[in-house]
Design a protein around this motif. Sequence first.
Motif, PDB file in Angstrom:
ATOM      1  N   ASP A  18      35.835  71.976  81.071  1.00 25.08           N
ATOM      2  CA  ASP A  18      37.083  71.887  81.528  1.00 25.08           C
ATOM      3  C   ASP A  18      37.486  72.784  82.767  1.00 25.08           C
ATOM      4  O   ASP A  18      38.660  72.194  83.173  1.00 25.08           O
ATOM      5  N   ARG A  71      37.977  74.728  74.490  1.00 28.55           N
ATOM      6  CA  ARG A  71      37.688  74.323  75.854  1.00 28.55           C
ATOM      7  C   ARG A  71      36.258  75.102  76.418  1.00 28.55           C
ATOM      8  O   ARG A  71      35.905  76.352  75.814  1.00 28.55           O
ATOM      9  N   ARG A 118      33.454  71.380  72.170  1.00 28.31           N
ATOM     10  CA  ARG A 118      34.663  70.736  72.774  1.00 28.31           C
ATOM     11  C   ARG A 118      35.036  69.896  71.495  1.00 28.31           C
ATOM     12  O   ARG A 118      36.235  69.687  71.553  1.00 28.31           O
TER      13      ARG A 118
END
Length: 646
Positions: free
Chosen positions: A567, A545, A540
């Motif tokens: 996410d 993501r 990340r």
Amino acid sequence: MIGGLLRRWRRHHWANVLALVVVVLTVVTYVNIALHRRGVAENQTAARLQSLVLVLNEESSLQWKTLADPSIRARVARETGGIRGKASLILSQLGTTMPASTSRELTQLVEGYHVMLDKQQDLLIVDNTEQAVEIERSQTGPQLKRLSDRIAGLSASAAAEARQASATANYVLVVAMILTAVMIGALLRRFDRAHRAAATAAAELLRQERAALQLANENAETIRHQAEHDALTGLPNRVLFIDRVQQALVAGEPAVMFVDLDDFKRINDSLGHAAGDALLVEVAQRLCGSVRDNDTAARLGGDEFAILIENGGAEAAISVAQRIIDALAEPVDTGGTQVLTRGSVGIAVAGPDRDPTDLLRQADVAMYAAKNRGKGQFAVFDDSMQDRVRSRVGLEVDLRRALETDEIHLAYQPIVRLDTGAIVGAEALVRWVHPVQGMLSPAAFLPVAEASGLILPLGRRVLELACAQAARWIAARPAAEFTISVNLSAHQLHHRGIVEEVAAALDGSGLAPSALMLEITESAIVHDGDLVAAQVARLRDLGVRVALDDFGTGYSSITHLQRFRVDQLKVDRSFVTADDGVCEAVLRLGELLGLETVAEGVETAEQARRVRDFGCRYGQGYWFAKPAPPDAFAALLDRPAQVLAA
């Protein structure tokens, strides 16, 4: 001059006799000690030679493990290095107790055998399995037999030397004691007190010599027992087990069982090696309690055990196997912690012209077949199992070649925004166009890739293809929202170089990190949680993501959401089709946690409306489109948005 010497001898006759007695006793003591030390040294040589045979057999068996279970190839390489270190240590120790020429000859034989195994291992690394098997049959096996025969000869010679030394010591002692008794008898009339003292000394010397002889025999027996038994469990080891199987084959057609503990590494890693050792000891006791009186339970190493069923054939072996499985299913107390373990059992029944090594190897293959059926089970070997091993090896060879050609392709399934029907992303799904078998689904080759370690280069290839294709689509439609989703396997997620590989794929394609979504499953983060959490954080930090795929199908899902920063949640299709309360609860959970939610497996307009009304933002499934090759997917991007039924 001679006359003077004779006169001096007569003058000191008894003193000279006494001195001679002392000299004889001293020489006898020295000779006996030297002979017994020689005997002990020869016994140690024999024990070390037996240990060398054990190490060489253990190294030989590792080659076949690679064929039965390619996933352990890296571990096999590490274990081979450790085994060769043991062999080198034993050879150096033998050099101190054997003639230099014999030591050099033995070292050259062992080194030649290692060269042959290295050649065979090199063939396995390049997946030339057939030639490796041929080398095993025509060269490695015969060379191991010759080496074992030579070592057995040296061991027998050393044992004979030890026995001869002990016998010689006894003969010298007897002769010396007779001579001493005669001399002391001659001194009795004049030196009665000296005679009694000498007799007492002789008796003590005899006691010490007998004690030394008894100790030498006990040491030899101890060394022999240690060479044939496992130090932790006390069970027979591989050498003794193979010997008993050989004897059973001469007497009839026995059965052999290979027992492997399921998930032992997880227990060992989580609770420590002391708990693992306690578990192995308890397993050994349960195995002994499950077999018949005339059967043999042995530990081959690690969490691998073997059982010899001397009579009764397959029926008796199956009965014993079921008792073993039931016994191992009971909880084990490892120092205050209750652990649950299971065992997978493979059974091989001897037929004509079978040797112990083949029988044990077939039981090993059957054990892996039992594991593939769900673990905690048993399987009886048949020829089709060997065929499946060969087929899996062949598929592994083909897959390795496919990674170097253009046989690996990607299909893309759209991810749709539920309120507009617009395609906002795609999940990249790997496909293999085999030159003979045609299009293969992931279920046909991903297990082979996982087991062989090829999942890492395959994963890199998928990343590179997906990122490059997404970059081209985004460049053609710069104003559109688009994210490419790529699955990471458990092996990739635990690979310490995964972050660098993702960065390289982004740099090579020019794709923005924010346009890449990496999908991981709950099963991939169960083990080595600290490492996985660190890997996810580093990914990340790159700007990509992370999505938690198949959410809700694993265990401790809420715990994972609290520990791992993600996410997006991809809600499993089982929740999409569940009743409204369950479906809404799962989707609302993602909303409360501030995560994007994607409903997987949407197959009808009603399901699409339903998950949208429950707050889900994105959908994926056959209702929108099936996975398609790049050109067909590009055509989907050019179509108007899918209109959901009212």
